[in-house]
Design a protein around this motif. Structure first.
Motif, short mmCIF file in Angstrom:
data_model
loop_
_atom_site.label_atom_id
_atom_site.label_comp_id
_atom_site.label_asym_id
_atom_site.label_seq_id
_atom_site.Cartn_x
_atom_site.Cartn_y
_atom_site.Cartn_z
N GLN A 85 -15.13 -14.86 27.71
CA GLN A 85 -15.57 -15.87 28.66
C GLN A 85 -17.06 -16.15 28.59
O GLN A 85 -17.55 -17.08 29.25
N ASP A 86 -17.80 -15.37 27.78
CA ASP A 86 -19.21 -15.68 27.58
C ASP A 86 -19.39 -16.87 26.65
O ASP A 86 -20.51 -17.36 26.48
N PHE A 87 -18.30 -17.36 26.04
CA PHE A 87 -18.37 -18.49 25.13
C PHE A 87 -17.52 -19.64 25.67
O PHE A 87 -16.55 -19.43 26.41
N THR A 88 -17.90 -20.84 25.27
CA THR A 88 -17.17 -22.04 25.69
C THR A 88 -15.73 -21.95 25.24
O THR A 88 -15.45 -21.63 24.08
N GLU A 89 -14.83 -22.22 26.13
CA GLU A 89 -13.39 -22.17 25.90
C GLU A 89 -12.92 -20.79 25.45
O GLU A 89 -11.85 -20.64 24.88
N GLY A 90 -13.76 -19.76 25.70
CA GLY A 90 -13.35 -18.38 25.44
C GLY A 90 -13.31 -18.00 23.99
O GLY A 90 -12.82 -16.89 23.65
N PHE A 91 -13.81 -18.81 23.09
CA PHE A 91 -13.73 -18.50 21.66
C PHE A 91 -15.10 -18.03 21.15
O PHE A 91 -16.10 -18.76 21.25
N ASN A 92 -15.11 -16.84 20.64
CA ASN A 92 -16.32 -16.28 20.05
C ASN A 92 -16.22 -16.41 18.53
O ASN A 92 -15.39 -15.77 17.89
N PRO A 93 -17.05 -17.20 17.91
CA PRO A 93 -16.95 -17.41 16.45
C PRO A 93 -17.31 -16.17 15.64
O PRO A 93 -17.04 -16.14 14.45
N ARG A 94 -17.87 -15.16 16.26
CA ARG A 94 -18.28 -13.97 15.52
C ARG A 94 -17.39 -12.77 15.81
O ARG A 94 -17.78 -11.63 15.63
N GLN A 95 -16.19 -13.04 16.27
CA GLN A 95 -15.28 -11.94 16.55
C GLN A 95 -14.72 -11.35 15.25
O GLN A 95 -14.60 -12.04 14.24
N GLN A 96 -14.37 -10.07 15.32
CA GLN A 96 -13.82 -9.37 14.16
C GLN A 96 -12.66 -8.48 14.61
O GLN A 96 -12.70 -7.90 15.70
N LEU A 137 -4.79 1.71 26.66
CA LEU A 137 -3.46 1.21 27.00
C LEU A 137 -3.35 0.93 28.49
O LEU A 137 -2.58 0.08 28.91
N SER A 138 -4.10 1.66 29.28
CA SER A 138 -4.04 1.43 30.73
C SER A 138 -5.05 0.38 31.17
O SER A 138 -5.27 0.22 32.37
N THR A 139 -5.66 -0.32 30.22
CA THR A 139 -6.63 -1.40 30.42
C THR A 139 -7.89 -0.94 31.14
O THR A 139 -8.57 -1.73 31.75
N SER A 140 -8.21 0.36 31.04
CA SER A 140 -9.49 0.82 31.58
C SER A 140 -10.61 0.33 30.68
O SER A 140 -10.46 0.23 29.47
N ILE A 141 -11.75 0.04 31.25
CA ILE A 141 -12.88 -0.51 30.49
C ILE A 141 -13.95 0.56 30.35
O ILE A 141 -14.36 1.20 31.31
N PHE A 142 -14.43 0.76 29.07
CA PHE A 142 -15.53 1.66 28.80
C PHE A 142 -16.68 0.83 28.23
O PHE A 142 -16.50 0.09 27.29
N TYR A 143 -17.82 0.95 28.80
CA TYR A 143 -18.97 0.11 28.42
C TYR A 143 -19.91 0.88 27.51
O TYR A 143 -20.36 1.96 27.85
N ILE A 144 -20.20 0.33 26.33
CA ILE A 144 -21.19 0.89 25.41
C ILE A 144 -22.03 -0.25 24.86
O ILE A 144 -21.50 -1.28 24.51
N GLN A 145 -23.27 -0.05 24.77
CA GLN A 145 -24.18 -1.13 24.38
C GLN A 145 -24.05 -1.52 22.91
O GLN A 145 -23.72 -0.72 22.07
N PHE A 146 -24.29 -2.78 22.62
CA PHE A 146 -24.46 -3.35 21.29
C PHE A 146 -23.19 -3.75 20.55
O PHE A 146 -23.26 -4.02 19.40
N ASN A 147 -22.04 -3.76 21.10
CA ASN A 147 -20.84 -4.29 20.47
C ASN A 147 -19.72 -4.45 21.49
O ASN A 147 -19.74 -3.82 22.55
N VAL A 148 -18.75 -5.29 21.16
CA VAL A 148 -17.59 -5.46 22.02
C VAL A 148 -16.38 -5.01 21.22
O VAL A 148 -16.16 -5.48 20.11
N LEU A 149 -15.62 -4.09 21.74
CA LEU A 149 -14.51 -3.50 21.00
C LEU A 149 -13.28 -3.44 21.89
O LEU A 149 -13.36 -2.98 23.03
N ILE A 150 -12.14 -3.95 21.38
CA ILE A 150 -10.90 -3.94 22.14
C ILE A 150 -9.86 -3.13 21.37
O ILE A 150 -9.76 -3.26 20.16
#
Length: 494
Positions: free
Chosen positions: A404-415, A470-483
């Protein structure tokens, strides 16, 4: 007639004395001694001569024997170096006791006494000069070939040390550098007889910290030209001739004799509205070291420009940079550039300057999300070695995550990637579009595979990371987004 004239004019007492003396002389002239005609002996002998070497003949009237009651005897300081063979003097040496000029001296002295009827009749000196033979090799004085220390700042063409050797035979010596020794090119000997060694080329502690030099001391006035060698170790002391170098050092040239570092460009990212944080730099923390490895003089850090009225401050000892005031609008201030100086504490004129680039990034408010936490896929047996994974309704399984940080929810730099900790990850491949490909030839029919898919959202420099379990808990670590999410796959036959 002559005696009558002499006596007629002399007192009586003088006449009596003259008669007594004349009578004694007349008696010895008539009875000759066997010890007469002897004289002092002057001879020569070479050092290292063998037992029995002829020295000299004595000039007495007769050979010593019991019949004539003549007896000769040697005495004096060096008498034990000689023995008598009749009237002949010979050298008294053995294989373990050899006459050596350098030890026993250049002259041997003794005397020979002549006895008749056990009464001493005459005594004569014996002087034998010991002739020098070249039987000794030169030897270096140990004090002149001890390890030494030289500063790398020592001037070329200056005398750096002097060697000295001695020759027990007194021969003339010259000094020569062994050109095959590893570091012969650094030195030379201008005056061969002096032993003075001159520095021939500059020293550099950063290239070579220890030198080894072999020298010869050679006899020049002999046929044998005996020589000896000595190897001298020269420890090079670091001099203050290098400037600070920011790390990591990138050499501009592979030539170590001209070691010049290119200072790195330090980069860091901050987000809007961040403040009171320590910057984390790439390719590493701001650090400079003295280029003189043997000295490693401490350095002080200063921001020359770009501090932006105290927005950035630097620790003068550690080089740590802190952001003290936030950037409110990245569109107005997308980057900030600083120039940092590192100077030696003992010599501020020795310094280096590096550039620091700080990028301001948008604040990452939302983590990316998959549309579901668990996916089911199917793979059909085919002749092809690989095939796309399908899902219900015979549709392609497409993994999609929104940010949601990007327009229409699409991040062009996702991997996307597969968690390699699961053995099943070796049997599948995921594209950056979210398509899952199976290595069909390696799968077993009816077998269930479990995969974990990672989604990484990247900004310019991997700004933040988020983890989903799996339980959709969120862990925050700086400098990357990982799912991560669970994916079950079933293989069956059509």
């Amino acid at each position: 007639m002559v005696l009558r004239l002499i006596f007629s004019e002399q007192p009586l007492w003088k006449i009596l004395i003259f008669c007594q003396l004349y009578s004694a002389v007349s008696r010895h002239s008539v009875i000759a001694s066997n010890c007469d005609d002897g004289h002092d002996v002057f001879a020569k002998v070479k050092e290292n001569s063998l037992m029995g070497t002829f020295i000299a003949n004595l000039s007495f009237n007769a050979q010593p024997s019991s019949s004539n009651h003549l007896h000769l005897k040697l005495s004096g300081k060096d008498a034990d170096w000689f023995y008598l063979e009749g009237r002949t003097i010979r050298l008294n040496s053995t294989s373990t006791r050899i006459i050596d000029r350098e030890i026993h001296g250049s002259v041997l002295t003794a005397s020979v006494r002549c006895y008749e009827h056990k009464a001493l009749q005459a005594e004569h000196r014996i002087l034998v000069e010991v002739l020098n033979e070249n039987d000794n090799k030169p030897e270096f004085l140990q004090r002149s070939v001890q390890p030494l220390q030289l500063s790398e700042l020592t001037a070329v063409n200056s005398v750096v040390f002097t060697v000295q050797a001695t020759d027990a035979d007194g021969d003339t010596l010259t000094y020569v550098i062994d050109e095959t020794s590893p570091d012969a090119r650094y030195f030379r000997v201008d005056l061969p007889n002096s032993g003075k060694v001159v520095l021939n080329k500059p020293l550099d502690y950063e290239i070579k910290t220890q030198l080894r030099l072999t020298l010869y001391a050679v006899e020049t006035n002999t046929n044998e030209h005996y020589n000896t060698t000595a190897t001298i170790i020269i420890n090079v002391i670091d001099g203050d001739d290098q400037y600070p170098q920011f790390q990591p050092c990138t050499l501009l040239s592979a030539n170590h004799s001209n070691r010049i570092c290119a200072n790195p460009l330090y980069t860091a990212n901050i987000t809007e509205n961040e403040q009171d944080i320590v910057l984390d730099f790439f390719p590493g923390p701001i650090q400079a070291v003295d280029g003189d490895e043997g000295l490693r003089t401490p350095v002080k850090y200063t921001i020359l420009s770009g501090a932006d009225n105290g927005r950035f401050v630097i620790d003068s000892n550690s080089g740590e940079v802190r952001l003290t005031r936030r950037v409110e609008n990245r569109l107005l201030i997308p980057t900030l550039r600083l120039r940092v100086m590192a100077a030696q504490t003992d010599d501020p004129l020795k310094y280096a300057v590096a550039t620091v680039l700080v990028r301001v990034l948008a604040e990452n408010r939302f983590p990316p999300q998959f549309s579901r936490s668990t996916y089911h896929g199917f793979v059909s047996e085919r002749a092809n070695p690989a095939s796309l994974v399908m899902t219900y309704g015979n549709k392609l399984l497409i993994l999609e995550a929104t940010d949601q940080d990007f327009t229409e929810g699409f991040n062009p730099r996702q991997q996307y990637s597969l968690n390699s900790q699961h053995n099943s990850s070796q049997l599948f491949y995921i594209t950056q579009e979210g398509l899952l490909i199976a290595k069909t030839s390696l799968l077993h029919p009816g077998h269930k595979y479990f995969l974990e898919v990672l989604h990484k959202t990247k900004t310019l420099h991997d700004l933040k990371k988020y983890y989903f379990s799996l339980s959709t808990s969120i862990f925050y670590i700086q400098f990357n987004v990982l799912i991560t999410f669970s994916l079950y796959l079933f293989v069956h036959f059509l």
